[in-house]
Every structure is written in C-alpha cells, then in structure tokens.
Design an enzyme around this catalytic site. Structure first.
Site, mmCIF file in Angstrom:
data_model
loop_
_atom_site.group_PDB
_atom_site.id
_atom_site.type_symbol
_atom_site.label_atom_id
_atom_site.label_comp_id
_atom_site.label_asym_id
_atom_site.label_seq_id
_atom_site.Cartn_x
_atom_site.Cartn_y
_atom_site.Cartn_z
ATOM 1 N N GLY A 1 -5.443 -4.960 6.596
ATOM 2 C CA GLY A 1 -6.554 -4.017 6.657
ATOM 3 C C GLY A 1 -7.599 -4.329 7.705
ATOM 4 O O GLY A 1 -8.121 -3.428 8.370
ATOM 5 N N THR B 1 -0.390 1.178 6.458
ATOM 6 C CA THR B 1 -0.313 0.059 5.516
ATOM 7 C C THR B 1 -0.321 -1.231 6.334
ATOM 8 O O THR B 1 0.041 -1.217 7.506
ATOM 9 C CB THR B 1 0.979 0.144 4.678
ATOM 10 O OG1 THR B 1 1.057 -0.998 3.825
ATOM 11 C CG2 THR B 1 2.228 0.176 5.540
ATOM 12 N N GLY B 2 -0.747 -2.322 5.709
ATOM 13 C CA GLY B 2 -0.702 -3.587 6.437
ATOM 14 C C GLY B 2 -2.016 -4.330 6.381
ATOM 15 O O GLY B 2 -2.804 -4.154 5.446
ATOM 16 N N THR C 1 0.850 -1.196 0.000
ATOM 17 C CA THR C 1 0.000 0.000 0.000
ATOM 18 C C THR C 1 0.887 1.247 0.000
ATOM 19 O O THR C 1 1.967 1.243 0.585
ATOM 20 C CB THR C 1 -0.868 -0.030 1.273
ATOM 21 O OG1 THR C 1 -1.753 -1.136 1.185
ATOM 22 C CG2 THR C 1 -1.665 1.247 1.467
ATOM 23 N N GLY D 1 -11.015 -2.535 2.319
ATOM 24 C CA GLY D 1 -10.024 -2.534 3.395
ATOM 25 C C GLY D 1 -9.891 -1.179 4.059
ATOM 26 O O GLY D 1 -10.640 -0.236 3.791
ATOM 27 N N ASP D 2 -8.891 -1.116 4.916
ATOM 28 C CA ASP D 2 -8.680 0.077 5.736
ATOM 29 C C ASP D 2 -8.341 1.326 4.928
ATOM 30 O O ASP D 2 -8.609 2.448 5.375
ATOM 31 C CB ASP D 2 -7.540 -0.170 6.727
ATOM 32 C CG ASP D 2 -6.239 -0.493 6.002
ATOM 33 O OD1 ASP D 2 -6.203 -1.507 5.273
ATOM 34 O OD2 ASP D 2 -5.270 0.278 6.142
ATOM 35 N N ARG E 1 -14.680 -6.968 -1.022
ATOM 36 C CA ARG E 1 -14.011 -6.649 0.253
ATOM 37 C C ARG E 1 -13.444 -5.223 0.182
ATOM 38 O O ARG E 1 -12.784 -4.848 -0.783
ATOM 39 C CB ARG E 1 -12.896 -7.644 0.504
ATOM 40 C CG ARG E 1 -12.074 -7.387 1.784
ATOM 41 C CD ARG E 1 -10.792 -6.657 1.498
ATOM 42 N NE ARG E 1 -9.888 -6.623 2.651
ATOM 43 C CZ ARG E 1 -8.797 -5.870 2.701
ATOM 44 N NH1 ARG E 1 -8.477 -5.085 1.699
ATOM 45 N NH2 ARG E 1 -8.027 -5.890 3.775
HETATM 46 N N1 GLY Z 1 -3.919 -2.211 4.023
HETATM 47 C C1 GLY Z 1 -4.418 -2.584 2.748
HETATM 48 C C2 GLY Z 1 -5.565 -3.469 2.837
HETATM 49 O O1 GLY Z 1 -5.652 -4.308 3.740
HETATM 50 O O2 GLY Z 1 -6.419 -3.368 2.010
#
Ligand code: GLY
Length: 258
Positions: free
Chosen positions: A175, A172-173, A122, A152-153, A150
């Site tokens: 989510g 990042t990481g 990310t 994500g964060d 889906r």
């Molecule tokens: N951090 C990116 C995701 O999990 O979508």
C-alpha cells in the site's frame, strides 16, 4: 461483498491483524456515469480503519451516495454506518482462527517488527455497463503487522482505486508504494495511449518496480477491454460478462518477482 465474506481473502472476515491484534479495514469505490448530454460525472466514497462492519465496501458506497464527503474513518465511519442502516458487528466476529494464529506466529518471530511482510489478499473489482458507466472498488484488511491507525492504498482514491471517462482500475499489493506512485490514477491516465493490458504491465513494472514493491492491478477501459498484471508471487483474476465467468492464475511479470 462475497469476497469480503470469504475468509480466504484479506478483506472483511479473515482480515489480517494489526500489531495490537485488532482488525482495521479499508475500502473504496469510485463511479463514472455519463449524463444525458454525454457529460462525465465522477463520485467516490471510502471507509478507512473500520473494524465493526462486515462489508467495508458497502459502507464506502453509502459514504459516496449519502454524504458530501469522500472518506470517513474509524469511529466516525461507524457512527455514520449505523445512521445509514448498515449493521455494526463486534470486531471479534471478523477475526478468524487462521488470522489469529498467523498474528501469534508473527509475535513470536525474531527480527524487524518495522518490516512489512509481502502478504496481500486485497480484493478489487472493475465493471462497465452497457451505457458505458464504469465503477471500481477495492477492499482490504491492510498489511499484517501494521501499526494501528495505518491507512493503506485501498482507502485512497487515485492509489488503490480510480475511475475516469477512460476506464477504471483497482490495485492490490504494498500500500505505501501504491500511494507514493498514485498507481491507479497513473494506470487510468495511461489508457489515453495504451491498451489496458499494456497499461497494467507498464505501471506495475515502471512504477512499483523501482520501489522494490509488490503489487497487482486490474483495469477495464471505456471500450470494455480488460487488462491485468502483477509482480507478486500470485494473483487470481476472474472476468465475467453476460454469458461467461472465467478464472485465471496470472504469472508474475518476468524479472520482477524475487
Ligand atoms: N494494498 C493493501 C494495503 O497495503 O493496505
């Protein structure tokens, strides 16, 4: 935008693929501006599960600036992009040979299709200007092997991106874990008592650690101090001011990367 266009990163062109072999990207931006009397105004925009724009963060910014909403997703986001003058592309244009190859390899792998591999990439940025205005933005293709739909964060304000008068953060990481702990919101709140560097280390260790999740965060506070930390295998960080561009390889927090 340059990082989204660079196929080395998991955002824009070169994004990872869903279980269906499709691209679905998330991005968000949040801005804090000071008004004439010093009052704080925040605004935010997010684009979720988009597959037909080269630069999802540009779309997130247009959503922030040109709609009364914070987040638009999928086909509605594409329709808005066209109205806002953002060119739509074919989603195949965003899929690189490398991403397709990794997707095929994953399809052939035995094992738990429900597990999410620890593969990130990310991109995120936080900036402060000479008037004290702060902005943060995050963009991603998500996680490989995600179920279509889906989100994500990186599309969620407070999780992957957050800004207040105290500072801004981008994450990042993993989510799902980042959403569960509202990582960026917590990191920015911690700036009331901690330096950005301490807040970055503290939030990664105490919030993501218990979830056995990998992640990283970059933070800039209202004094333009910078902090970053991660517990993944690797995270690249670059800092830039009016005179100097510096690039770091950041070691993971001790004892957190398995
Ligand atoms: N951090 C990116 C995701 O999990 O979508």
């Amino acid at each position: 935008m340059e990082l989204e266009d660079n196929a080395l990163f998991n955002a824009g062109t070169g994004s990872v693929l869903t279980t269906a072999g499709t691209v679905e990207m998330d991005a968000s931006i949040m801005v804090m501006k000071r008004g004439p009397a010093g009052e704080v105004r925040v605004s935010a925009g997010a684009a979720a599960a988009v597959s037909r724009v080269k630069n999802p963060v540009t779309l997130a910014r247009a959503i922030m600036e040109k709609t009364p909403h914070v987040m638009l997703a999928a086909s509605g986001a594409h329709r808005f992009a066209r109205r806002a003058g953002i060119a739509l592309c074919r989603s195949e244009e965003l899929i690189t040979a490398g991403a397709r190859q990794r997707w095929r390899a994953r399809q052939l792998q035995p094992g738990d299709r429900n597990s999410i591999p620890a593969m990130h990439g990310t991109v995120g940025a936080v900036a402060i200007d000479s008037s004290g205005n702060i902005a943060a933005g995050t963009s991603t293709g998500g996680v490989p092997g995600k179920i279509p739909g889906r989100i994500g964060d990186s599309a969620i304000i407070g999780a992957g991106t957050f800004v207040s008068a105290r500072g801004g953060a981008s994450a990042t990481g993993s989510g799902e874990a980042i959403i569960l702990v509202a990582l960026c919101r917590e990191a920015v709140a911690a700036l009331s008592e901690q330096s950005p560097s301490t807040a970055a280390r503290h939030t990664i260790a105490t919030l993501l650690g218990p979830h056995q999740a990998e992640g990283g965060i970059v933070i800039v506070d209202h004094k333009a101090r910078i902090g970053f930390a991660h517990n993944a295998a690797a995270m690249q960080v670059a800092t830039f001011d009016s005179t100097d561009l510096r690039h770091f390889w950041v070691a993971p927090l001790a004892g957190t990367h398995s």
